[in-house]
Design a protein around this motif. Structure first.
Motif, mmCIF file in Angstrom:
data_model
loop_
_atom_site.group_PDB
_atom_site.id
_atom_site.type_symbol
_atom_site.label_atom_id
_atom_site.label_comp_id
_atom_site.label_asym_id
_atom_site.label_seq_id
_atom_site.Cartn_x
_atom_site.Cartn_y
_atom_site.Cartn_z
ATOM 1 N N ILE A 85 15.545 32.956 17.477
ATOM 2 C CA ILE A 85 14.900 32.964 16.160
ATOM 3 C C ILE A 85 15.162 31.649 15.447
ATOM 4 O O ILE A 85 14.289 31.093 14.792
ATOM 5 N N SER A 86 16.369 31.115 15.627
ATOM 6 C CA SER A 86 16.761 29.874 14.955
ATOM 7 C C SER A 86 16.201 28.626 15.624
ATOM 8 O O SER A 86 16.375 27.525 15.128
ATOM 9 N N GLY A 87 15.510 28.811 16.755
ATOM 10 C CA GLY A 87 14.972 27.686 17.505
ATOM 11 C C GLY A 87 15.783 27.459 18.771
ATOM 12 O O GLY A 87 16.928 27.877 18.877
ATOM 13 N N GLY A 88 15.176 26.832 19.731
ATOM 14 C CA GLY A 88 15.852 26.588 20.996
ATOM 15 C C GLY A 88 15.721 27.770 21.934
ATOM 16 O O GLY A 88 15.098 28.783 21.613
ATOM 17 N N GLU A 89 16.318 27.619 23.100
ATOM 18 C CA GLU A 89 16.263 28.690 24.081
ATOM 19 C C GLU A 89 17.515 28.680 24.932
ATOM 20 O O GLU A 89 18.203 27.664 25.040
ATOM 21 N N LEU A 90 17.791 29.838 25.524
ATOM 22 C CA LEU A 90 18.896 29.990 26.450
ATOM 23 C C LEU A 90 18.338 30.563 27.746
ATOM 24 O O LEU A 90 17.384 31.345 27.724
ATOM 25 N N LEU A 91 18.936 30.185 28.876
ATOM 26 C CA LEU A 91 18.525 30.700 30.174
ATOM 27 C C LEU A 91 19.698 31.466 30.773
ATOM 28 O O LEU A 91 20.852 31.037 30.662
ATOM 29 N N PHE A 92 19.386 32.605 31.419
ATOM 30 C CA PHE A 92 20.425 33.428 32.023
ATOM 31 C C PHE A 92 20.003 33.946 33.381
ATOM 32 O O PHE A 92 18.828 34.251 33.608
ATOM 33 N N CYS A 93 20.984 34.089 34.281
ATOM 34 C CA CYS A 93 20.756 34.794 35.542
ATOM 35 C C CYS A 93 20.615 36.277 35.197
ATOM 36 O O CYS A 93 20.876 36.696 34.059
ATOM 37 N N ALA A 94 20.229 37.083 36.165
ATOM 38 C CA ALA A 94 20.050 38.515 35.918
ATOM 39 C C ALA A 94 21.367 39.157 35.465
ATOM 40 O O ALA A 94 21.379 39.971 34.529
ATOM 41 N N GLU A 118 22.654 41.344 26.992
ATOM 42 C CA GLU A 118 21.390 41.843 26.440
ATOM 43 C C GLU A 118 21.495 42.427 25.026
ATOM 44 O O GLU A 118 20.686 42.060 24.163
ATOM 45 N N PRO A 119 22.449 43.301 24.728
ATOM 46 C CA PRO A 119 22.504 43.866 23.369
ATOM 47 C C PRO A 119 22.629 42.795 22.283
ATOM 48 O O PRO A 119 21.957 42.869 21.250
ATOM 49 N N GLU A 120 23.466 41.802 22.517
ATOM 50 C CA GLU A 120 23.650 40.741 21.521
ATOM 51 C C GLU A 120 22.452 39.795 21.481
ATOM 52 O O GLU A 120 22.075 39.308 20.414
ATOM 53 N N LEU A 121 21.854 39.531 22.633
ATOM 54 C CA LEU A 121 20.707 38.629 22.677
ATOM 55 C C LEU A 121 19.520 39.205 21.908
ATOM 56 O O LEU A 121 18.799 38.473 21.237
ATOM 57 N N LYS A 122 19.329 40.504 22.003
ATOM 58 C CA LYS A 122 18.211 41.140 21.298
ATOM 59 C C LYS A 122 18.308 40.942 19.789
ATOM 60 O O LYS A 122 17.298 40.898 19.106
ATOM 61 N N LYS A 123 19.514 40.789 19.286
ATOM 62 C CA LYS A 123 19.722 40.602 17.844
ATOM 63 C C LYS A 123 19.301 39.214 17.373
ATOM 64 O O LYS A 123 18.967 39.030 16.206
ATOM 65 N N ILE A 124 19.336 38.218 18.277
ATOM 66 C CA ILE A 124 19.069 36.839 17.864
ATOM 67 C C ILE A 124 17.814 36.246 18.506
ATOM 68 O O ILE A 124 17.501 35.085 18.310
ATOM 69 N N ALA A 125 17.101 37.062 19.281
ATOM 70 C CA ALA A 125 15.955 36.557 20.038
ATOM 71 C C ALA A 125 14.638 36.776 19.317
ATOM 72 O O ALA A 125 14.382 37.847 18.762
ATOM 73 N N ALA A 126 13.801 35.746 19.352
ATOM 74 C CA ALA A 126 12.421 35.889 18.903
ATOM 75 C C ALA A 126 11.589 36.447 20.055
ATOM 76 O O ALA A 126 10.632 37.178 19.861
ATOM 77 N N GLU A 127 12.004 36.102 21.275
ATOM 78 C CA GLU A 127 11.290 36.533 22.477
ATOM 79 C C GLU A 127 12.244 36.469 23.664
ATOM 80 O O GLU A 127 13.081 35.576 23.746
#
Length: 77
Positions: free
Chosen positions: A31-40, A47-56
């Protein structure tokens, strides 16, 4: 204000997990800009924490099942 996200390009073998360096199967646009990449593995772990800060979240982990199915088919022949 409306935010329009452009479609993300598919992840490639060159895209690496920001946590461990393995091949990335998830792209998290923040949401704040930028992106992060993760393995499965790390994508599931965070996932629970990422959903809180993700735009997509672009999840391509289904490609892992396709690779495993193809390998199993090749072993049978």
């Amino acid at each position: 204000m409306t935010t329009v996200l452009t479609p993300a390009s598919p992840l490639t073998a060159a895209d690496r997990c920001d946590r461990c360096g393995a091949q990335a199967y998830l792209r998290v646009v923040l949401i704040s800009g930028g992106e992060l990449l993760f393995c499965a593995h790390h994508g599931r772990k965070f996932e629970p924490e990422l959903k809180k800060i993700a735009a997509e979240i672009q999840d391509e982990t289904d490609r892992l099942n396709a690779v495993q199915a193809t390998a199993a088919d090749e072993e049978q022949h």
